[in-house]
Write a protein that holds these residues in place. Structure first.
Motif, short mmCIF file in Angstrom:
data_model
loop_
_atom_site.label_atom_id
_atom_site.label_comp_id
_atom_site.label_asym_id
_atom_site.label_seq_id
_atom_site.Cartn_x
_atom_site.Cartn_y
_atom_site.Cartn_z
N GLN A 64 0.70 -1.21 0.16
CA GLN A 64 0.12 0.04 -0.13
C GLN A 64 1.00 1.24 -0.02
OE1 GLN A 64 -2.83 0.28 3.31
NE2 GLN A 64 -3.30 2.50 2.79
N LEU A 65 1.99 1.17 0.87
CA LEU A 65 2.62 2.51 0.86
C LEU A 65 4.00 2.48 -0.29
CD1 LEU A 65 3.28 2.47 4.79
CD2 LEU A 65 2.07 3.80 3.46
N GLY A 66 3.99 1.37 -0.91
CA GLY A 66 5.16 1.35 -2.05
C GLY A 66 6.65 1.32 -1.34
N SER A 67 6.79 1.27 -0.12
CA SER A 67 8.13 1.18 0.46
C SER A 67 7.83 0.52 1.82
CB SER A 67 8.28 2.73 0.64
OG SER A 67 9.90 3.02 1.02
N LYS A 68 9.15 0.69 2.56
CA LYS A 68 8.77 0.23 3.97
C LYS A 68 8.25 1.38 4.98
CE LYS A 68 13.20 -2.24 3.76
NZ LYS A 68 14.76 -2.19 4.27
N PRO A 69 7.31 0.93 5.56
CA PRO A 69 6.67 1.99 6.40
C PRO A 69 7.71 2.95 7.35
CG PRO A 69 5.57 -0.14 6.69
CD PRO A 69 6.87 -0.34 6.09
N ILE A 70 8.87 2.38 7.69
CA ILE A 70 9.90 3.24 8.57
C ILE A 70 10.25 4.40 7.66
CG2 ILE A 70 11.93 1.84 8.27
CD1 ILE A 70 12.41 2.58 11.22
N ASP A 71 10.55 3.84 6.31
CA ASP A 71 11.02 4.99 5.13
C ASP A 71 9.81 5.89 5.01
OD1 ASP A 71 13.61 3.75 5.37
OD2 ASP A 71 12.91 2.59 3.49
N VAL A 72 8.90 5.62 4.81
CA VAL A 72 7.81 6.15 4.58
C VAL A 72 7.66 7.47 5.72
CG1 VAL A 72 5.09 6.71 4.04
CG2 VAL A 72 6.56 4.91 2.98
N TYR A 73 7.50 6.86 7.07
CA TYR A 73 7.51 7.82 8.13
C TYR A 73 8.56 8.85 7.96
CZ TYR A 73 7.74 9.58 12.90
OH TYR A 73 7.90 10.27 13.90
N ARG A 74 9.79 8.54 7.81
CA ARG A 74 11.15 9.43 8.02
C ARG A 74 10.70 10.44 6.95
NH1 ARG A 74 15.42 4.50 8.03
NH2 ARG A 74 15.33 4.31 10.28
N ILE A 75 9.82 10.38 5.72
CA ILE A 75 9.90 11.33 4.82
C ILE A 75 8.69 12.16 4.93
CG2 ILE A 75 9.58 11.80 2.22
CD1 ILE A 75 11.45 9.23 2.09
#
Length: 94
Positions: A64-75
């Protein structure tokens, strides 16, 4: 969540985070907003997962996010990640 895990997510040093926690220093407005955002994320993670599951989920690719959630959170902050947590919980318990 320990200072070693939270500090990189907040973009501050462990030492500064520990000073905030011990009331030796106070976060500025930006720091308070970051802490509130991280607190919201952790609350949702605890509601949906065990601590071990939350760590795996945050560090694994999320379609759903297209990435790791931790990376999405950081950005992007907690908003999209909380949305993905809610979607997963709805799917699991729906």
């Amino acid at each position: 969540m320990g200072a070693d895990a939270a500090a990189p997510l907040l973009g501050v040093s462990e030492e500064l985070l520990e000073r905030w926690a011990s009331a030796q220093d106070a976060p500025d407005v930006h720091g308070r907003l970051q802490l509130a955002d991280l607190d919201a994320l952790v609350g949702h993670l605890h509601g949906a997962f065990t601590p071990a599951q939350a760590m795996v989920w945050m560090c694994s690719h999320n379609t759903q996010l297209g990435s790791k959630p931790i990376d999405v959170y950081r950005i992007q902050g907690s908003g999209p990640v909380i949305g993905a947590i809610r979607a997963q919980a709805k799917e699991a318990f729906g």
